[in-house]
Design a protein around this motif. Structure first.
Motif, short mmCIF file in Angstrom:
data_model
loop_
_atom_site.label_atom_id
_atom_site.label_comp_id
_atom_site.label_asym_id
_atom_site.label_seq_id
_atom_site.Cartn_x
_atom_site.Cartn_y
_atom_site.Cartn_z
N VAL A 48 0.35 -1.14 0.24
CA VAL A 48 0.49 0.06 0.17
C VAL A 48 0.84 1.70 0.08
O VAL A 48 1.78 0.91 0.96
N ASP A 49 0.74 1.84 -0.74
CA ASP A 49 1.64 3.21 -1.00
C ASP A 49 1.10 4.39 -0.69
O ASP A 49 0.11 4.89 -0.21
N ARG A 50 1.47 4.15 1.26
CA ARG A 50 0.94 5.36 2.27
C ARG A 50 1.30 6.52 2.22
O ARG A 50 1.10 7.49 3.14
N THR A 51 2.22 7.39 0.89
CA THR A 51 2.67 8.20 0.64
C THR A 51 1.30 9.38 -0.32
O THR A 51 1.65 10.76 -0.58
N ALA A 52 0.90 8.48 -0.76
CA ALA A 52 -0.76 9.54 -1.44
C ALA A 52 -1.78 9.62 -0.85
O ALA A 52 -1.89 9.23 -0.17
N LYS A 53 -2.55 10.82 -1.47
CA LYS A 53 -3.44 11.63 -0.92
C LYS A 53 -4.82 10.80 -0.85
O LYS A 53 -4.91 10.65 -0.23
#
Length: 295
Positions: A48-53
């Motif tokens: 999971v890309d946790r930096t994405a908005k």
């Protein structure tokens, strides 16, 4: 990675929201988050890309979601097979049925099937015909009930009921002294129609177009009995399945057979060809076929 972790991850990827997925899994959000992080640690990869908005899977996460869905479906099919080996008359089936069809044909069939197979749980989803097809395709439901014609290489198709759609007019209508009517004769009529969620709506328009005209639809409804009532008040004509009208008792309506072209109303069961067909599903198919009018 274990089966529990994969199940949790697929639910998260499907819902694209930790809270929604946790609710679906009946766990708290923190437990889901911990499971996903442990899974990432086991695999040594970020899913999971946790930096994405907004919620976003990484490329590895998208690949795992795609393959994980297939893996879980295969496991579920094997579990059904194992249950069949133990007891052929226990299990669970999900069936999608359009509301009009369920009212006419399937209420008594479901009652009879439950009596004959008390160990098989039936989950009934009343959906429009198009939604039934989509849910059978996605695997959300096991068996779908659809209106023919239905053509697809992805499904087994088992016809079970045969009838026709008919023209209904008021006894005060000029066509009321007729027994039949061709589609081309309806060019100047005002139509009262079931709404666009019904396959009958689009099919009626297709046959009118084939006969050279656009139907003048002056009223639409999701309720067939309201449509029939408006016809009895001479507010327009309607095309409805013949079996439905057996439930509408009125001496103010005349039923005419449609010709040129004929307009069948045939019902079939569909099941995905690549799905494991459990014994409970086979029992349901056989029971419906036995109580249908196509032998």
């Amino acid at each position: 990675m274990n089966l529990k972790q994969l199940t949790y991850f697929v639910a998260l990827a499907k819902n694209q929201n930790f809270t929604t997925a946790a609710n679906e899994l009946f766990i708290c959000q923190s437990a889901l988050s911990k499971t996903i992080k442990a899974m990432e640690a086991d695999l040594d990869v970020q899913l999971v890309d946790r930096t994405a908005k907004h919620f976003c899977l990484t490329p590895e996460g998208r690949m795992l979601y795609q393959e994980g869905q297939d893996a879980l479906e295969s496991i579920n099919n094997q579990m059904e097979h194992l249950r069949d080996c133990i007891n052929a008359e226990n299990g669970e089936i999900s069936v999608g049925i359009p509301p009009v069809i369920s009212t006419i044909y399937f209420a008594s069939i479901i009652q009879g099937f439950r009596k004959a197979y008390p160990g098989i749980r039936l989950n009934i989803a009343e959906e429009g015909a198009n939604m039934v097809k989509e849910k059978v395709q996605s695997g959300e439901i096991d068996i779908g009930v659809v209106i023919l014609p239905f053509a697809s290489d992805d499904f087994h198709i088992l016809p079970v009921f045969k009838s026709d759609n008919v023209l209904t007019v008021s006894t005060e209508h000029p066509l009321a002294d007729r027994e039949k009517a061709a589609f081309r004769e309806l060019r100047n009529e005002e139509f009262i129609s079931l709404d666009k969620t019904f396959m009958l709506h689009s099919r009626t328009r297709e046959l009118c177009h084939m006969s050279g005209f656009e139907p003048n639809i002056v009223m639409e409804s999701s309720q067939w009995d309201f449509v029939a009532e408006m016809v009895s008040l001479n507010q327009g004509v309607a095309i409805l399945p013949r079996p439905i009208l057996s439930r509408f008792n009125s001496n103010k309506i005349k039923i005419l057979t449609l010709t040129e072209p004929e307009f069948p109303w045939d019902i079939a069961l569909i099941i995905r060809k690549d799905k494991y067909v459990s014994n409970p599903i086979k029992n349901f198919q056989a029971y419906v076929k036995q109580h249908g009018n196509i032998k």
